[in-house]
Design a protein around this motif. Structure first.
Motif, PDB file in Angstrom:
ATOM      1  N   TYR A 231      32.445  56.392  41.459  1.00  0.00           N
ATOM      2  CA  TYR A 231      31.832  55.063  41.431  1.00  0.00           C
ATOM      3  C   TYR A 231      30.470  55.099  42.122  1.00  0.00           C
ATOM      4  O   TYR A 231      29.489  54.564  41.613  1.00  0.00           O
TER       5      TYR A 231
ATOM      6  N   LEU B 167      47.679  47.726  48.466  1.00  0.00           N
ATOM      7  CA  LEU B 167      46.272  47.729  48.918  1.00  0.00           C
ATOM      8  C   LEU B 167      45.402  48.572  47.996  1.00  0.00           C
ATOM      9  O   LEU B 167      44.285  48.207  47.654  1.00  0.00           O
TER      10      LEU B 167
ATOM     11  N   SER C 270      44.553  47.086  44.779  1.00  0.00           N
ATOM     12  CA  SER C 270      43.442  46.129  44.893  1.00  0.00           C
ATOM     13  C   SER C 270      42.104  46.836  44.762  1.00  0.00           C
ATOM     14  O   SER C 270      41.138  46.293  44.232  1.00  0.00           O
TER      15      SER C 270
ATOM     16  N   ARG D  11      41.564  47.509  41.180  1.00  0.00           N
ATOM     17  CA  ARG D  11      41.195  46.272  40.477  1.00  0.00           C
ATOM     18  C   ARG D  11      39.725  45.935  40.717  1.00  0.00           C
ATOM     19  O   ARG D  11      39.040  45.428  39.838  1.00  0.00           O
ATOM     20  N   SER D  12      39.252  46.218  41.955  1.00  0.00           N
ATOM     21  CA  SER D  12      37.845  45.932  42.262  1.00  0.00           C
ATOM     22  C   SER D  12      36.935  46.697  41.323  1.00  0.00           C
ATOM     23  O   SER D  12      35.944  46.161  40.805  1.00  0.00           O
TER      24      SER D  12
ATOM     25  N   VAL E   1      36.911  39.330  34.695  1.00  0.00           N
ATOM     26  CA  VAL E   1      37.898  39.209  35.772  1.00  0.00           C
ATOM     27  C   VAL E   1      39.350  39.259  35.276  1.00  0.00           C
ATOM     28  O   VAL E   1      40.252  39.695  35.983  1.00  0.00           O
TER      29      VAL E   1
ATOM     30  N   ILE F 132      42.088  42.188  35.657  1.00  0.00           N
ATOM     31  CA  ILE F 132      42.902  42.554  36.824  1.00  0.00           C
ATOM     32  C   ILE F 132      44.395  42.384  36.575  1.00  0.00           C
ATOM     33  O   ILE F 132      45.227  42.960  37.270  1.00  0.00           O
ATOM     34  N   SER F 133      44.769  41.600  35.605  1.00  0.00           N
ATOM     35  CA  SER F 133      46.204  41.458  35.321  1.00  0.00           C
ATOM     36  C   SER F 133      46.676  42.515  34.323  1.00  0.00           C
ATOM     37  O   SER F 133      47.862  42.672  34.081  1.00  0.00           O
TER      38      SER F 133
ATOM     39  N   LEU G 221      30.930  47.263  46.842  1.00  0.00           N
ATOM     40  CA  LEU G 221      31.695  46.602  45.776  1.00  0.00           C
ATOM     41  C   LEU G 221      32.717  45.628  46.388  1.00  0.00           C
ATOM     42  O   LEU G 221      32.824  44.472  45.980  1.00  0.00           O
ATOM     43  N   ILE G 222      33.447  46.159  47.390  1.00  0.00           N
ATOM     44  CA  ILE G 222      34.465  45.336  48.066  1.00  0.00           C
ATOM     45  C   ILE G 222      33.808  44.085  48.658  1.00  0.00           C
ATOM     46  O   ILE G 222      34.305  42.963  48.497  1.00  0.00           O
TER      47      ILE G 222
ATOM     48  N   ASP H  78      31.012  42.623  47.813  1.00  0.00           N
ATOM     49  CA  ASP H  78      30.577  41.700  46.739  1.00  0.00           C
ATOM     50  C   ASP H  78      31.756  40.882  46.226  1.00  0.00           C
ATOM     51  O   ASP H  78      31.648  39.672  46.021  1.00  0.00           O
ATOM     52  N   ILE H  79      32.871  41.565  46.001  1.00  0.00           N
ATOM     53  CA  ILE H  79      34.036  40.864  45.418  1.00  0.00           C
ATOM     54  C   ILE H  79      34.591  39.837  46.406  1.00  0.00           C
ATOM     55  O   ILE H  79      34.917  38.707  46.011  1.00  0.00           O
TER      56      ILE H  79
ATOM     57  N   GLU I 260      45.408  35.494  37.158  1.00  0.00           N
ATOM     58  CA  GLU I 260      44.282  36.224  37.753  1.00  0.00           C
ATOM     59  C   GLU I 260      43.842  35.580  39.062  1.00  0.00           C
ATOM     60  O   GLU I 260      43.534  36.275  40.037  1.00  0.00           O
TER      61      GLU I 260
ATOM     62  N   ILE J 109      46.133  36.564  41.710  1.00  0.00           N
ATOM     63  CA  ILE J 109      45.909  37.954  42.151  1.00  0.00           C
ATOM     64  C   ILE J 109      44.682  38.023  43.055  1.00  0.00           C
ATOM     65  O   ILE J 109      44.693  38.635  44.110  1.00  0.00           O
ATOM     66  N   LEU J 110      43.641  37.313  42.590  1.00  0.00           N
ATOM     67  CA  LEU J 110      42.393  37.352  43.358  1.00  0.00           C
ATOM     68  C   LEU J 110      42.575  36.808  44.778  1.00  0.00           C
ATOM     69  O   LEU J 110      42.137  37.409  45.751  1.00  0.00           O
TER      70      LEU J 110
ATOM     71  N   GLU K  18      46.372  38.495  46.549  1.00  0.00           N
ATOM     72  CA  GLU K  18      46.495  39.938  46.763  1.00  0.00           C
ATOM     73  C   GLU K  18      45.144  40.580  47.129  1.00  0.00           C
ATOM     74  O   GLU K  18      44.990  41.173  48.194  1.00  0.00           O
ATOM     75  N   MET K  19      44.203  40.405  46.207  1.00  0.00           N
ATOM     76  CA  MET K  19      42.958  41.161  46.401  1.00  0.00           C
ATOM     77  C   MET K  19      42.167  40.714  47.633  1.00  0.00           C
ATOM     78  O   MET K  19      41.687  41.557  48.411  1.00  0.00           O
TER      79      MET K  19
ATOM     80  N   ASP L  35      43.680  42.053  50.805  1.00  0.00           N
ATOM     81  CA  ASP L  35      43.642  43.534  50.794  1.00  0.00           C
ATOM     82  C   ASP L  35      42.220  44.050  51.012  1.00  0.00           C
ATOM     83  O   ASP L  35      41.997  44.969  51.805  1.00  0.00           O
ATOM     84  N   LEU L  36      41.279  43.411  50.317  1.00  0.00           N
ATOM     85  CA  LEU L  36      39.898  43.893  50.430  1.00  0.00           C
ATOM     86  C   LEU L  36      39.342  43.647  51.827  1.00  0.00           C
ATOM     87  O   LEU L  36      38.537  44.424  52.333  1.00  0.00           O
TER      88      LEU L  36
ATOM     89  N   VAL M  45      41.101  43.855  54.449  1.00  0.00           N
ATOM     90  CA  VAL M  45      41.662  44.963  55.249  1.00  0.00           C
ATOM     91  C   VAL M  45      40.745  46.180  55.124  1.00  0.00           C
ATOM     92  O   VAL M  45      40.383  46.822  56.115  1.00  0.00           O
ATOM     93  N   PHE M  46      40.322  46.468  53.871  1.00  0.00           N
ATOM     94  CA  PHE M  46      39.423  47.628  53.667  1.00  0.00           C
ATOM     95  C   PHE M  46      38.104  47.456  54.418  1.00  0.00           C
ATOM     96  O   PHE M  46      37.587  48.386  55.028  1.00  0.00           O
TER      97      PHE M  46
END
Lengths: 132, 637
Positions: free
Chosen positions: A40, A63, A66, A69-70, A78, A81-82, B287-288, B290-291, B350, B353-354, B357-358, B361-362, B364-365
């Motif tokens: 990437y 994690l 995720s 998915r990013s 978007v 992601i599913s 990326l993380i 930005d999201i 979606e 999820i966004l 979950e995401m 999680d993001l 955390v990253f």
């Protein structure tokens, strides 16, 4: 739905022999994540021609999914992601690109320098992010 | 008394040498020689001639055979010392016969005394030596300047003073009186069984005391021998590192080296693990980021539902209780929760999820990357510290190795081992000595009581009364002798102290630093500092110490009654700079009344010293050695 993560068959050997990816005895999943992120970062995503399984999807942490998915969002709408099959497919392409970049990096420097070079790349990247 | 001539034949480095010491205005004589050419051998030749023994002062412990190596194997070793007294001339001649390179029998001393032109061979040559310089005090007349420190360590000076003061005569008297005392007791035993029994008990206790006293003497002797040997070893090992210690340091440094190398390697692995583990999130960081921003913006614009915990909210509704703060829900809160749940349930997959979950999680990253920097810096700091420590250890190791290689000598190791053993046995001896002293004290008390009992019993018996009276007379006489002994010793000590002070303060160039010199009961010396009033001997310079010893030596010369010469080997070796000149002037001053022979190295005989001894009447000689280093010679300059 797919139950495993694939790589290009011809790169498997490099997964086994890469100094960077094996320097601390990393597991397959960790190797894949590094290759994917490196791909990437190098904006290199390559379609797989002949697939070879690397590890099972059940081994991935939520994690880490995720993170996959990013990458997918960056490339697609978007809604992607599913669709985990598609998410993994995008990740595999980046990993395929990344592994080739790492291979090139390793070919460029001596045995002792691999990790230093890799660390340098990471440090350069962190500096560009202005977070240190 | 003065030395007129020394003749040496076949003694170690000297094959055939004769040195004359003619008297001039200043009776001072200078001999100059490099190390190893035979300076100490000359001193030792004189000592051997007089006393048949040589002090162990040869360098490197390498003793050449006494018979000169280029002399024939059937030659004799002969040293003659020609001495002039007020009314006679004495020649001391010691000969060691060699056959086939091996010595035959003991070296023989002969003494020839010439008075009024008549020469006679003395019937008791050793006695003639005693008239010149008695063996026990010879160290105060012929000595090595480099061994001056010995004067400040425990020594036998007290015993030597004892001989000098002729206290041995009083001791003879003491012995006779004690025998007499004993005889009276023995005579009394014939008249009473009680007295007989008491005498037997007393005799037993006295025998025990005698044994303990012998033991005491043994301990004192052993302790003295050990201390002397330790001093000698210390001299030999001066400046030489302890090989065992170097070995032990090497091992401990090696262990530390290995430990630090392992720690550095471990830190390296830790750093690599950290890199690999964090590489994906770092490469994907922008990326993380930005999201996360995108999701948060959408939530803010109500494009996505606020992230909620459905299960917790459902539980709160069911229990009618806030699961976070524990308060009971009011109607308004219930309505709000119901609305949120409804909105959340109708949002797309979606969106869920966004937000559910995401987003967490993001985040955390994102935090992981920030933590990575901190963790990496910590590891790098440890790594740097360990590397610095390792560098220091490597330097110490190399330094230690250099010393080790230089001194890796079995002889040195043995000396250190011997020193350690001596110290251990000295400690044990001191402990045993302490017990011995306690036992003596207790026995003396018992003997005193027993004697009192015996005296009483003898006094109570008509037939033995007379013996007791005679015994009392003996006791009184013994007490007088004992007091006299003490008084003579004390007077002698005070005389030595007075003379030492007079000499020191007459000769010293530092008139205001020290207030006095104390000569203690054991004849150890203390140099009292004017300002502190305390002993400053350990902080005194080598020159000051040497002057102190010289002053003390001259004091001893005076009380000994032996007006013999002073011969010093390397007198200025431990004196530097300006003090060499001062010291040379001191020797010159002393040489007005006493013959002084100085054996100097060329280094000691510096320009300043040369200037002091510039007078042409002062004889200077050079000690040299031939090319193959087998024969030395002494030539007048």
């Amino acid at each position: 739905m797919a139950d495993r993560i694939y790589i290009e068959e011809e790169t498997l050997k490099f997964y086994d022999n890469s100094k960077i990816l094996n320097i601390v005895g990393s597991k397959r999943k960790e190797q894949f994540l590094v290759a994917m992120a490196y791909g990437y970062m190098g904006d290199t995503s390559i379609e797989l021609k002949k697939r070879k399984e690397l590890f099972l999807i059940k081994d991935l942490e939520p994690l880490e999914i995720s993170l996959f998915r990013s990458l997918a969002i960056k490339n697609e709408d978007v809604h992607i992601i599913s669709d985990l099959d598609e998410v993994f497919s995008i990740a595999q392409k980046y990993a395929n690109g990344g592994i080739k970049l790492i291979e090139r990096l390793e070919r460029k420097c001596s045995y002792e320098e691999h990790m230093k070079e890799f660390e340098k790349k990471i440090q350069q990247h962190i500096s560009s992010l202005n977070i240190d | 008394m003065r030395i007129e001539k020394i003749k040496i034949e076949n003694f170690r480095l000297y094959k055939n040498v004769e040195v004359n010491f003619p008297k001039s205005e200043n009776d001072i004589h200078i001999l100059i020689g490099d190390n190893g050419v035979g300076k100490t051998t000359l001193l030792n030749a004189i000592i051997w001639c007089l006393y048949g023994d040589e002090p162990q002062t040869y360098s490197n412990d390498v003793l050449l055979p006494r018979l000169n190596t280029s002399a024939g194997s059937d030659s004799d070793v002969v040293v003659e010392l020609h001495v002039k007294t007020n009314d006679s001339r004495i020649v001391y001649k010691r000969t060691q016969i060699f056959k086939n390179g091996t010595s035959r029998g003991d070296a023989i001393l002969e003494t020839f005394v010439t008075t009024d032109g008549q020469t006679e061979r003395a019937s008791d040559p050793e006695w003639e030596v005693t008239k010149f310089v008695p063996g026990p005090i010879s160290d105060f007349y012929f000595f090595d300047g480099e061994r001056l420190d010995n004067y400040f360590k425990s020594s036998n000076i007290e015993h030597e003073i004892f001989i000098l003061s002729h206290i041995d005569l009083l001791e003879d008297m003491e012995d006779r009186l004690k025998t007499k005392y004993k005889d009276y007791n023995t005579s009394a035993t014939k008249f009473s069984t009680e007295i007989e029994e008491l005498e037997r008990e007393l005799e037993k206790k006295e025998k025990d005391l005698e044994e303990k006293n012998e033991e005491k003497e043994n301990f004192e002797r052993q302790i003295q021998i050990a201390k002397t040997r330790i001093n000698k070893l210390d001299e030999d090992l001066r400046g030489v590192p302890n090989i065992k210690m170097l070995e032990s340091t090497r091992n401990s440094l090696k262990t530390s080296k290995d430990k630090y190398e392992k720690m550095i390697s471990k830190k390296n692995t830790e750093l690599n693990e950290l890199l690999i583990k964090n590489a994906p999130q770092i490469f994907l960081y922008s990326l993380i980021d930005d999201i996360i921003k995108d999701i948060e913006r959408k939530i803010k614009n109500n494009e996505l539902p606020t992230p909620i915990d459905e299960k917790e909210l459902e539980k709160s509704l069911k229990m009618n209780l806030c699961r976070i703060c524990g308060r009971k829900l009011n109607n308004e809160s219930v309505e709000f929760i119901k609305k949120s749940l409804e909105e959340y349930n109708i949002s797309s997959e979606e969106s869920k999820i966004l937000t559910r979950e995401m987003l967490p999680d993001l985040k955390v990253f994102q935090n992981n990357v920030k933590n990575y920097i901190m963790l990496k810096n910590n590891i790098k700091k440890d790594f740097k510290d360990f590397k610095m420590d390792l560098e220091r250890i490597n330097e110490e190791y190399a330094e230690n190795e250099e010393k080790y290689k230089k001194y890796d000598d079995e002889n040195i190791k043995l000396k250190y081992e011997e020193r350690k053993e001596l110290e251990d046995s000295l400690e044990q001896d001191n402990q045993d000595f302490g017990e011995n002293k306690r036992a003596i004290k207790s026995l003396m008390k018992k003997i005193k009581n027993k004697k009192e009992e015996l005296d009483k019993a003898m006094e109570g018996n008509k037939k033995t009364k007379i013996f007791n009276r005679k015994k009392n007379l003996c006791t009184d006489a013994l007490n007088v002798i004992s007091e006299t002994k003490k008084s003579i010793m004390e007077d002698t000590r005070l005389m030595v102290e007075k003379d030492t002070n007079t000499n020191f303060f007459n000769l010293t160039w530092k008139k205001h630093t020290f207030s006095k010199i104390s000569v203690n009961k054991d004849y150890s010396l203390e140099l009292i500092h004017k300002k502190t009033g305390k002993n400053a001997i350990h902080s005194a310079s080598a020159a000051e110490k040497e002057l102190l010893v010289l002053s003390f030596t001259l004091g001893i010369h005076k009380i000994s009654g032996f007006d013999s010469p002073l011969l010093i080997d390397t007198p200025l070796a431990r004196v530097s700079g300006k003090h060499r000149e001062n010291f040379s002037e001191i020797f010159l001053k002393v040489s007005n009344n006493k013959q002084i022979i100085l054996i100097l190295t060329p280094d000691e005989y510096s320009d300043d010293v040369k200037e002091v001894f510039a007078d042409e009447t002062i004889q200077k000689s050079i000690i040299g050695i031939n090319l193959d280093e087998t024969e030395s010679e002494i030539k007048k300059v």
